[in-house]
Write an enzyme that holds these catalytic residues in place. Structure first.
Site, PDB file in Angstrom:
ATOM      1  N   HIS A  65       5.466   0.174   9.795  1.00  0.00           N
ATOM      2  CA  HIS A  65       4.271  -0.169   9.020  1.00  0.00           C
ATOM      3  C   HIS A  65       3.229  -0.923   9.846  1.00  0.00           C
ATOM      4  CE1 HIS A  65       6.683   0.938   5.561  1.00  0.00           C
ATOM      5  NE2 HIS A  65       5.728   0.624   4.714  1.00  0.00           N
ATOM      6  N   ASP A 119      11.941  -0.539   0.314  1.00  0.00           N
ATOM      7  CA  ASP A 119      10.712   0.239   0.274  1.00  0.00           C
ATOM      8  C   ASP A 119      10.835   1.196  -0.903  1.00  0.00           C
ATOM      9  OD1 ASP A 119       8.284   1.045   2.372  1.00  0.00           O
ATOM     10  OD2 ASP A 119       8.880   2.620   0.971  1.00  0.00           O
ATOM     11  N   SER A 547       4.681  -0.283  -4.982  1.00  0.00           N
ATOM     12  CA  SER A 547       5.587  -0.618  -3.890  1.00  0.00           C
ATOM     13  C   SER A 547       6.686  -1.589  -4.314  1.00  0.00           C
ATOM     14  CB  SER A 547       4.795  -1.243  -2.748  1.00  0.00           C
ATOM     15  OG  SER A 547       4.633  -2.628  -2.989  1.00  0.00           O
TER      16      SER A 547
HETATM   17  C1  MIC Z   1       3.870   1.288   0.319  1.00  0.00           C
HETATM   18  O1  MIC Z   1       3.903   2.504   0.460  1.00  0.00           O
HETATM   19  O2  MIC Z   1       3.164   0.717  -0.526  1.00  0.00           O
HETATM   20  C2  MIC Z   1       4.776   0.442   1.183  1.00  0.00           C
HETATM   21  C3  MIC Z   1       3.907  -0.343   2.089  1.00  0.00           C
HETATM   22  O3  MIC Z   1       5.594   1.265   1.969  1.00  0.00           O
HETATM   23  C4  MIC Z   1       5.626  -0.449   0.280  1.00  0.00           C
HETATM   24  C5  MIC Z   1       6.435  -1.448   0.982  1.00  0.00           C
HETATM   25  C6  MIC Z   1       5.644  -2.642   1.429  1.00  0.00           C
HETATM   26  O4  MIC Z   1       4.764  -3.105   0.711  1.00  0.00           O
HETATM   27  O5  MIC Z   1       5.948  -3.131   2.510  1.00  0.00           O
HETATM   28  C7  MIC Z   1       6.572   0.311  -0.651  1.00  0.00           C
HETATM   29  O6  MIC Z   1       6.331   1.456  -0.967  1.00  0.00           O
HETATM   30  O7  MIC Z   1       7.549  -0.274  -1.135  1.00  0.00           O
HETATM   31 FE1  SF4 Z   2       4.805   4.103   4.883  1.00  0.00          FE
HETATM   32 FE2  SF4 Z   2       4.864   3.450   2.288  1.00  0.00          FE
HETATM   33 FE3  SF4 Z   2       3.069   5.166   3.240  1.00  0.00          FE
HETATM   34 FE4  SF4 Z   2       5.567   5.894   3.122  1.00  0.00          FE
HETATM   35  S1  SF4 Z   2       4.264   5.388   1.399  1.00  0.00           S
HETATM   36  S2  SF4 Z   2       4.176   6.225   4.834  1.00  0.00           S
HETATM   37  S3  SF4 Z   2       6.624   4.002   3.613  1.00  0.00           S
HETATM   38  S4  SF4 Z   2       3.225   2.998   3.743  1.00  0.00           S
END
Ligand code: MIC
Ligand code: SF4
Length: 657
Positions: A65, A119, A547
């Site tokens: 990330h 996640d 998320s």
């Molecule tokens: C997202 O897609 O919103 C994330 C960033 O992957 C999050 C995790 C996070 O906030 O670090 C998720 O989907 O859980």
């Molecule tokens: Fe990364 Fe979350 Fe986006 Fe998937 S949805 S690519 S885990 S930031």
């Protein structure tokens, strides 16, 4: 009566409770995954549990990330994660190796196993027949320490797939279709199981696209059975030993069934700014597009990107379109490089971005003002691109690549007819190019005992929640509407690098509601906290969508928020609230929501008594004597967690009991 596959796998892992929908169950977790944006907190909490080595079959820490590296924060996190993983018995997938879900599917996913990930898109693993669930980092830390994971035994929605996808219609269109039927709210307590002859026609990466975006439905998990497609994928990943054929019992009954005929589907798009705002691509065709982003854990597999490369081969990206491609994994990128497809992408004018989350989480590649951005991602919540007032559409790679050529939203079937572009059928390779050299195995126990963990100065151990107080004397800090996402609560983008420093990150809680010139949410909350008044958030339906980021509970807790009163709260966020000792309360009568205002002083006389053994709680507004009832809906374990000031102290107490 026979059993659904989800219930069979859950039952095989059951350690507490009874397998009946709606009942709380505890399950053994075989595998965990963490990523860097949630992982630093998860590992800091894991370390404070005093368990030296993980007790799962397999735990993997990914860096995907926070990769831009503006300032020292990202690299500090990476070094911490690398060294703490080595010491704790955890595999570490280094920055550049790819997106956690894509890499996990390729290298570790196992039919029939349970996977808990910090996640929300962890259910990507459902594409390979595993029960894969997203959770807050603290829940994952407890699972790493060998503790069970508690969840509500889900009702199972069976999605019967018939027919076969037509050319230019993609797996993404299947899940967009389901989102158009079920929407992003109201699905808490359900899981989705795909079956039927159409399911058997889909490859593992296609299945993973579908289960990945089940997260947007708000269901606990989604999965496909494990069959010849699964076997072929595992053989191609040189992991045939992990193959296990798995299906629901022939006489199993689902709590509800929806049938989707794949042959009837057409290209779809989720319009701004919700994944369930779905229209057909033909309905919105002609809309000018200024940016196309292809990637993310939903749509950046080898087959997706090979299709994109074939369409672009020998053609040029439209001069008014910026095309960015972020391959899902180093394996995918490597294969594109080796077979020449990467050269086709570059020649066409695509910008090749790093293998990671990148634009999906607002780490650069934000669109210009008023520009339509077409993305193959899974979320288009307002502002997630990093641009206020953005216009992001979610589409398949097929629809995305065609728009990159025409400069406008175009049904790929129409372009194919007009310009004679044949649909490139991409076969799954018989063997993927496997190179695990960026996945570092942990140290052995003797070496681990001596190993040092690098904890940079920007990594701050989060504060523990205070104990519940008997009387809650509070004030409504914010009244918000329906579908408030965790992106609203805790913005990502340029603030993402503050994940390892709660006091700093807490400054931007509810940043999107802050008005220039007025005190911020954080300032108002801290002012109340200093007077000993509890912060309360009032919300509408489906609060905490999106998320798994536990910072959406952890940072408000740090600011003194002690209760959330909402019409409904989404599963992962609700668990995170309890884990950090914020009491989730549901309006018994949703009409009471209309009677509350920001600034209202609210009192709960015996909060501890209610949390200990009542189903409801009475909330009073002393200014005019108005009172209303809130439902608590707590399991006995939730009650204990709240009464011991959150999951960390609860886990410590249990360990010493
Ligand atoms: C997202 O897609 O919103 C994330 C960033 O992957 C999050 C995790 C996070 O906030 O670090 C998720 O989907 O859980
Ligand atoms: Fe990364 Fe979350 Fe986006 Fe998937 S949805 S690519 S885990 S930031």
């Amino acid at each position: 009566m026979g059993k659904t596959l989800i219930h069979k796998i859950l039952e095989a892992h059951l350690v507490a409770g009874r397998m009946a929908p709606g009942q709380e169950i505890g399950i053994r977790i075989d595998q965990t995954l963490t990523q860097d944006a949630t992982g630093t907190t998860a590992f800091l909490l894991f370390e404070s549990m005093g368990v030296p080595r993980v007790r799962t079959d397999l735990s993997v820490s990914y860096v995907d990330h926070n990769m831009a590296g503006f300032g020292p924060e990202n690299h500090n996190d990476h070094l911490y994660l690398q060294t703490v993983a080595a010491k704790s018995g955890v595999y570490h997938s280094r920055a550049g190796n790819g997106i956690c879900h894509q890499v996990h599917l390729e290298r570790f996913g196992k039919p029939g196993a349970t996977l808990l990930g910090s996640d929300s898109h962890t259910p990507t693993g459902g594409g390979i027949g595993m029960v894969a669930i997203g959770a807050g980092g603290l829940d994952v830390a407890v699972a790493m320490a060998g503790g069970p994971f508690y969840l509500t035994c889900p009702k199972v929605l069976g999605v019967k797939l018939t027919g076969r996808l037509s050319d230019w219609v993609a797996a993404k269109d299947v899940i967009l279709k389901l989102l158009s039927i079920l929407s992003t709210k109201g699905n808490v307590g359900w899981a989705v199981e795909y079956f039927g002859p159409g399911a058997r026609t889909l490859s593992v990466p296609q299945r993973a696209t579908i289960t990945n975006m089940g997260a947007e439905l708000g269901v606990t998990t989604s999965l496909f059975g494990s069959d010849e497609q699964t076997r072929a994928f595992l053989i191609a990943q040189r992991r045939q030993k992990d193959y296990l054929p798995l299906q629901a019992d022939a006489d199993s009954e689902y709590d509800r069934v929806i049938e989707i005929d794949l042959s009837q589907l057409e290209p779809l798009a989720a319009c701004p700014s919700s994944p369930d705002n779905v229209k057909t691509v033909r309905e919105i065709a002609g809309t000018k597009v200024g940016q196309v982003a292809i990637g993310s854990c939903t749509n950046s597999s080898y087959t997706d990107l090979m299709m994109v490369a074939q369409v672009l081969k020998g053609r040029r990206v439209h001069p008014m379109v910026e095309l960015g491609i972020s391959p899902g994994s180093r394996e995918v990128l490597n294969m594109l490089a080796r077979n020449g497809a990467l050269a086709d992408l570059i020649a066409a004018g695509a910008r090749i971005l790093e293998s990671g989350c990148g634009p999906c989480i607002g780490q650069g590649f934000s669109p210009a003002d008023d520009v339509v951005s077409l993305r193959t991602f899974n979320r288009n919540f307002a502002g997630r691109t990093g641009t206020k007032g953005d216009r992001a559409y979610l589409v398949s790679p097929e629809t995305a690549v065609v728009a990159a050529l025409t400069g406008e939203i175009t049904d790929p079937r129409d372009l194919s007819e007009r310009r004679g572009i044949a649909f490139p059928t991409i076969e799954m390779p018989g063997e993927f190019h496997i190179d695990d050299s960026m996945i570092e195995p942990p140290l052995d126990e003797a070496q681990a005992r001596k190993a040092e963990v690098l904890r940079g100065r920007t990594i701050v151990v989060p504060e523990a929640p205070p104990a519940l107080q008997k009387k809650l004397d509070g004030q409504v800090l914010l009244k918000c509407g329906d579908k408030i996402t965790t992106d609203h609560i805790m913005p990502a983008g340029t603030f993402l690098k503050l994940r390892s420093n709660v006091p700093e990150y807490a400054k931007v809680v509810f940043n999107c509601f802050n008005e220039p010139g007025s005190p911020t949410f954080a300032e108002r909350a801290l002012a109340l906290k200093s007077k000993g008044i509890a912060g309360i958030i009032v919300a509408g339906e489906s609060y905490g969508q999106g998320s798994s980021r536990e910072h959406a509970a952890l940072c408000p807790m740090y600011l003194g928020v002690r209760a959330v009163i909402a019409k409904t709260i989404e599963r992962i966020h609700r668990a995170n609230l309890i884990n950090f000792c914020i009491v989730p309360i549901r309006f018994a009568d949703p009409a009471d929501y209309d009677r509350l205002e920001a600034g209202d002083a609210l009192v709960i006389d015996d909060l501890i008594g209610a949390v200990r053994n009542a189903q409801t709680v009475r909330v009073a507004r002393p200014s005019d004597g108005f009172q209303f009832v809130g439902n608590l809906e707590l399991s006995s374990r939730d009650r204990e967690v709240l009464l011991t000031a959150g999951l960390l102290s609860y886990t410590r107490e249990k360990a010493h009991a």
